[in-house]
Structure formats: C-alpha cells, structure tokens
Design an enzyme around this catalytic site. Structure first.
Site, PDB file in Angstrom:
ATOM      1  N   GLU A 187       0.816  -1.228   0.000  1.00  0.00           N
ATOM      2  CA  GLU A 187       0.000   0.000   0.000  1.00  0.00           C
ATOM      3  C   GLU A 187       0.841   1.265   0.000  1.00  0.00           C
ATOM      4  O   GLU A 187       0.570   2.208  -0.752  1.00  0.00           O
ATOM      5  CB  GLU A 187      -0.951   0.022   1.214  1.00  0.00           C
ATOM      6  CG  GLU A 187      -2.212  -0.793   1.043  1.00  0.00           C
ATOM      7  CD  GLU A 187      -2.016  -2.280   1.288  1.00  0.00           C
ATOM      8  OE1 GLU A 187      -0.915  -2.653   1.758  1.00  0.00           O
ATOM      9  OE2 GLU A 187      -2.931  -3.065   1.015  1.00  0.00           O
ATOM     10  N   HIS A 217     -10.523  -4.958  10.552  1.00  0.00           N
ATOM     11  CA  HIS A 217     -11.182  -4.784   9.254  1.00  0.00           C
ATOM     12  C   HIS A 217     -12.487  -3.992   9.345  1.00  0.00           C
ATOM     13  O   HIS A 217     -13.277  -4.019   8.416  1.00  0.00           O
ATOM     14  CB  HIS A 217     -11.482  -6.144   8.612  1.00  0.00           C
ATOM     15  CG  HIS A 217     -10.277  -6.822   8.046  1.00  0.00           C
ATOM     16  ND1 HIS A 217      -9.296  -7.348   8.829  1.00  0.00           N
ATOM     17  CD2 HIS A 217      -9.888  -7.053   6.767  1.00  0.00           C
ATOM     18  CE1 HIS A 217      -8.361  -7.897   8.064  1.00  0.00           C
ATOM     19  NE2 HIS A 217      -8.696  -7.716   6.803  1.00  0.00           N
TER      20      HIS A 217
END
Lengths: 326, 337
Positions: free
Chosen positions: A60, A129
């Site tokens: 990322e 998450h």
C-alpha cells in the site's frame, strides 16, 4: 432511469472517465486480472489494458506513492485500497505527500488524484477490518473527502473526484456495493462539497453521511409511522463540509441528531455539532445528540458487534430524545 | 561492481571547460552552504536546516549527466542538488529566509525546495517516503512512452525502510526508468550505517530485485561519480530498467544545525581523516596539477562565487515576507478540467 447497484455505478464512473481522459489510470491490489476484490473494476482490464488497469503487489505504501509521483508529472491516478484499513500502511503518502505537495511547493505541484476503496464495518470482520476513517482524513487540509451513500451519488461523486485537480478521498461502503438505486443513463456529476437533503421533514434533522444514510432513511420511515417527520441531510462530502445545508435544516427543525459510522471522540459529528452551536445557537430547542460506534474496537461476536455499531434503534431513540418524547 | 580505477590526474576526463564547470558547481555549493550556516546563526533562517558540505561531488557528478527533461527528487538535505540542477542561489536563499521570492514562495523552507521548470520535484522530509514517489514518476514516463529518467537521491538510512523496498520491487517488476542514488554519508543523524543496516555494501540491495543494476562508487571523486552515473543512466534510459548506485561520501557538518560536528557519535579524529578527502579541494588539486586552473583562476572563481552568494543573501533579505493572504493559498487548486 436505470436501477443499478452501487458497485455498477462506481464501475460506470471509472469506465466513463477512463474513456474520456487517457491520463486516468486505475492501480491497486487485484484490480485487473481478478476484476477487483469487490468487482468494482470488472471488465476494465479487458477494455483498457494493463498499462491503465494495474495490478500491484501487496504494498500500500508503495503504490500509493506511485500514484503521488504519477500525479506530480501530470497523470490522473485512481488508487484503489482493498479497504481503508489497509490504507493505514499508506497514510504517509496520503497525508504527508498528496495533501501537502501543492502547499509546500508554493503552488507548483497540484495533485490530481483519487484514493478510493471501502470504508467502515461489514459483518463480523472484527477489529482490524471494521473501521470508519472519515474523521481521520477530513482532519487534513489539502484533501477533499467524499462519502457516497447511494448509487447515484457514488457515480456522480467518483466522476467529479477523478476530474478534480486535487487529491480526493472516496470512502465507499463494503455493505453498500450490492445496494440498488436509480442512476441516470445520461452523464452527470455530483458536485463535491454539496450536501443533499434526502428526506424533508421538519420536526428534527438527522445529519449523516456514507453508509449511515440508509440507516437514517430507515429511521425516517419508522418515525413517520409515529407522525414524526425528519429532515435527512446527507453530507455526501465531509471535507469541505456543506455548512449551509446543515444550518438551513437545523434552523428549520430546531433539533438535530448527528449520525456517523465511526467513533465519538473527534468524530465527524463533533465537527457538525460545532457548526450547529455556532450558527444555530438561538434556534435550538434541545441539546444536539450524536449516534456513533461505541468507543471500543469492533468485536467479532455477532451480539457484541451489533451493540457496538450505530443502528436504526439507536437513531430512533436519539430522535425521540431530542424531541422530548422519551 | 565497484569502480576500481582512479583516473590519472594528468589525464582528467572531459574537456577543460566541462571540468571547470564541475569545479564551479561544487565550489558554489560549498560557499553557498557556508553562507547559509552564517545566516542560520544570525537567525535569518529558521527551522530545520541540513547542510550538504562534504557531499558536493555527488550532486554535481550525478546531475551533470542528466538531460533537462529528466526528473530529480530528493530528501530534506536538498540545497546542493538544487544548485547543481541549476536552481538560482537567489530563489533558494529567499526560500530559506522564508520570503515570497523563494522557490517555493516561502511555504516550504530548507527541506522543501521545488522548481517545476527544472523538473526538480522537491526535497522531501519523511525518510523513505519519496522513494515510491520516484517510482511513480518512472511509471508516468513509461506510461507516456518517454525516454526520460527520474533520479532519486536518498540518504543511506533509507535503505532500511519499507518504502525503499516496496519502491525498488515495483520499479524492477515494471521495468521503470528510475536511478536510485544512495548518498552514503555514513550516518543517519547520529546512527552509524553499520549500526542500522544488516548489509555492508548497500548497492547489494539491488541483488534482491531481478535485473536491477547495482554499483558502489567513491563519492568524493566527481569523475568516478559521473562514470558510474553514465553506466546506470544507460541502463535506465536505453533499457527502461532501474539502477541503484551507492555513492560513498561523508558529511562534514552535523546532521542539522543543532548537531555538534563531532564528539557525540563520531570522533574528531575520524572527521579529520575524512577532511583529507574533501571533494572540492581534491578536485582543485587535480585541476591545478593538470594545468586546467592556476591559483589565480581559483581566486577569481572564489571572488565571483562570493559575489553570487552575497547577492543571494541581499536578494533574500530584501524580498518581502509572504503576505497574510498567502496563508490560505495553495491548499487546493481550482479545478479546470
């Protein structure tokens, strides 16, 4: 108008903008061969080729930086994060690079780029998450932050984001991808920075954004059965925030509930309440209440997760409370 | 692969005009930085300020090999590279003074020198953060089918960051025309390289990525730097592949202005030893020996550079502070597309 899913609406936005401008490319994990972790980019690799639909390694920080560099020299990257939870690894590129490049270069380097992906909780994905990052990102000058709650807004805001010459954060909702709504077949944009009065009532304002728009609309339906009519103000963009829309609604209803997906402390709602106390002080008939996630990491167990999340019942309870009905 | 061969001083590479330009570039950086130190001591310059003294052969050597349409990105220790790329001493000094005529309009300061006209993509303040950005510029070059190269300077401490590995992996995977230049000045702030990196020859980091050229070179010898850069650029430009150079140099000053030059993390004896290999004076000696310059020529060049540096100071001092409304400018641009 066609009825399509939020996912299809985003897909259309990407396809149309990539067709319109060959400087636009999509980059992220699984966006190409896999057709997108959530299938938002379905078919785009076949249509535009691997130079414009770029599968990345799981990196990322790296590919967000690639987007920053490409934007500095004139391309218009759309960087997809598989979820915003993973984008924390890339936050240096978003906050220290994309948001500040124009300012620290004295105006020489605009950053025409989009960072997008699903934000917030889905179902039983537990702590790492299930986080809503609106307030983190909205805190940063140099960014624009949009949070579409419907297919119509998803398409129009993503198209506007891609055409914007500034870094725009698009926070989608994993639980929204399958939701359906009307989307025009002709081209349109949704202006960044403009809220939308999704329901007009008059008894109380529910001010919200993103995935919580659906919760607010459900609450409005339920409350209507008891004769309570609410305004649902969908902020759509949380930076810059449409203060006028908030103020107009609250001055009319004299009561407000601010509903958001994330945590309470320094949340989006805190900012909305600040605007209300400054601009609507003499118009309020009750303290403004906030509905948000409980101040805990998201638990896994179904029952605990439900307790942690802002929901329909909590919203209805808050509206009734500001109306002194309970 | 190391470059082992030192050129014979009586047969210096290039022509006398080029050699003179290289020496001029290095001497200008040296004297400019000394002036910056003086201005900092007087409070004309604030914040963090990282001097480049001792590393001039790196910036001059690498940047003298680039084309005007190539790109450069670097760290917060960026004054030397900005000068070597051709940014004006006036614009840089005014930026350091925080004035409106600065190259970043007084918004960036010492760590964030930018010049769009020279494809100088800035000094960046987060160690490692600009390396993926360089890969992105390489991606854009390839996307457009151009034959430019992006040169990314970094300190040796960067090679231990995740950003470095992520960027080099993608650059190798996608065959991007990126020249990554490690300026190994031996210390990441006060931490010696051998206390930070679990590898001796930093250029061997290239071995981790298929097809990446790696090389280390003496960074105090401007000709050696140029030769290594030429080899690396050839690979980047002709083959669209990344390359990694470790250029071994030494920082003669502290990490920043608040840092003692020696005594804490390095000894005076070590510093004195390194000062014997001062890149500017080594170059001068070789040019005198080769007959390129006389002592009188050097004196003349010193006078000229002194004037340039004083002019930069005077210009910066006379430039106005940014007006109050500048505070809110450059946060966002108006969208035209």
């Amino acid at each position: 108008m066609a009825i399509i899913t939020y996912r299809e609406a985003l897909n259309q936005a990407l396809r149309e903008e990539m067709g319109r401008d060959d400087r636009v490319f999509l980059m992220g994990e699984e966006v190409g061969v896999y057709n997108g972790a959530y299938k938002v980019s379905k078919g785009l690799l076949d249509e535009f080729g691997e130079m414009r639909v770029v599968d990345t390694p799981i990196t990322e920080l790296g590919f967000a930086g690639v987007g920053v560099g490409a934007a500095m020299v004139g391309l218009r990257p759309v960087i997809e994060f598989m979820t915003w939870n993973f984008a924390l690894l890339a936050i240096d590129q978003v906050v220290n690079a994309a948001a500040k490049m124009l300012y620290m270069s004295g105006g020489q380097y605009p950053m025409p780029m989009v960072f997008r992906g699903p934000n917030g909780a889905a179902l039983q994905l537990s702590a790492q998450h299930s986080q809503a990052f609106e307030s983190w990102l909205a805190h940063i000058p140099g960014l624009k932050v949009v949070t579409p709650g419907t297919p119509y807004d998803a398409k129009g805001l993503l198209k506007a984001a891609i055409r914007d010459d500034n870094p725009v954060i698009v926070l989608e909702g994993e639980m929204l991808y399958n939701t359906k709504g009307e989307v025009p077949e002709t081209e349109y944009l949704v202006p960044i920075g403009k809220a939308d009065l999704k329901r007009e009532g008059g008894d109380c304002s529910i001010i919200t954004n993103g995935k919580m728009v659906l919760v607010a609309m459900n609450a409005a339906d339920q409350l209507a059965k008891d004769g309570i009519r609410v305004d649902v103000v969908d902020l759509r963009t949380v930076r810059p925030m449409d203060v006028e829309a908030i103020v107009t609604s609250v001055r009319k209803t004299n009561r407000a509930v601010v509903l958001e997906e994330g945590w309470e402390i320094a949340g989006i709602g805190a900012q909305v309440v600040d605007y209300i106390q400054r601009e609507c002080f003499d118009h309020l008939d009750a303290p403004v209440l906030r509905v948000h996630q409980e101040d805990v990491p998201m638990p896994y167990a179904k029952g605990l997760e439900k307790r942690a999340k802002p929901d329909l019942q909590k919203t209805i309870a808050a509206v009734r409370k500001v109306m002194y009905l309970d | 692969m190391a470059s082992k061969k030192r050129p014979d001083p009586r047969a210096l590479p290039g022509d006398p005009v080029l050699r003179r330009a290289l020496f001029h570039s290095m001497l200008l950086q040296r004297r400019f930085e000394e002036k910056v130190g003086e201005a900092y001591a007087l409070g004309k310059i604030g914040g963090f300020c990282h001097l480049y003294i001792g590393q001039e052969a790196v910036s001059t050597g690498v940047l003298s090999m680039l084309r005007p349409d190539d790109y450069v990105i670097t760290t917060y220790r960026d004054h030397g590279q900005a000068l070597a790329r051709g940014m004006t001493p006036r614009g840089i000094m005014a930026e350091l003074f925080g004035r409106i005529d600065g190259c970043s309009r007084g918004k960036g300061g010492s760590m964030h020198l930018f010049d769009r006209n020279l494809n100088f993509l800035g000094g960046h303040g987060i160690v490692g953060g600009h390396v993926p950005v360089a890969a992105g510029v390489g991606f854009a070059i390839k996307y457009r089918g151009g034959d430019q190269v992006i040169v990314c300077f970094m300190g040796e401490s960067v090679v231990n960051t995740g950003a470095f590995h992520e960027a080099l992996n993608m650059a190798a995977l996608w065959k991007l025309p990126c020249l990554f230049v490690i300026e190994n000045n031996k210390y990441g702030m006060g931490t010696a390289v051998e206390r930070a990196a679990a590898i001796k020859d930093l250029d061997r980091r290239a071995d981790a990525y298929q097809g990446m050229h790696g090389e280390h070179v003496d960074g105090q010898d401007v000709f050696a730097v140029r030769e290594a850069t030429e080899r690396a650029l050839e690979i980047c430009r002709k083959e669209s592949r990344p390359a990694l150079l470790e250029i071994r140099t030494y920082r003669f000053m502290g990490h920043s202005m608040s840092d003692a030059v020696s005594g804490t993390y390095r000894t005076k004896a070590e510093l004195d030893e390194q000062l014997k290999r001062d890149p500017v004076w080594m170059m001068k000696a070789r040019m005198l020996e080769a007959g390129d310059l006389s002592e009188a020529d050097v004196q003349e060049m010193e006078r000229e550079i002194k004037t340039i540096c004083q002019d930069a100071w005077d210009f910066a001092d006379a430039s106005p502070e940014p007006p109050a409304e500048a505070l809110y400018e450059d946060v966002l641009v108006d969208t035209v597309s």
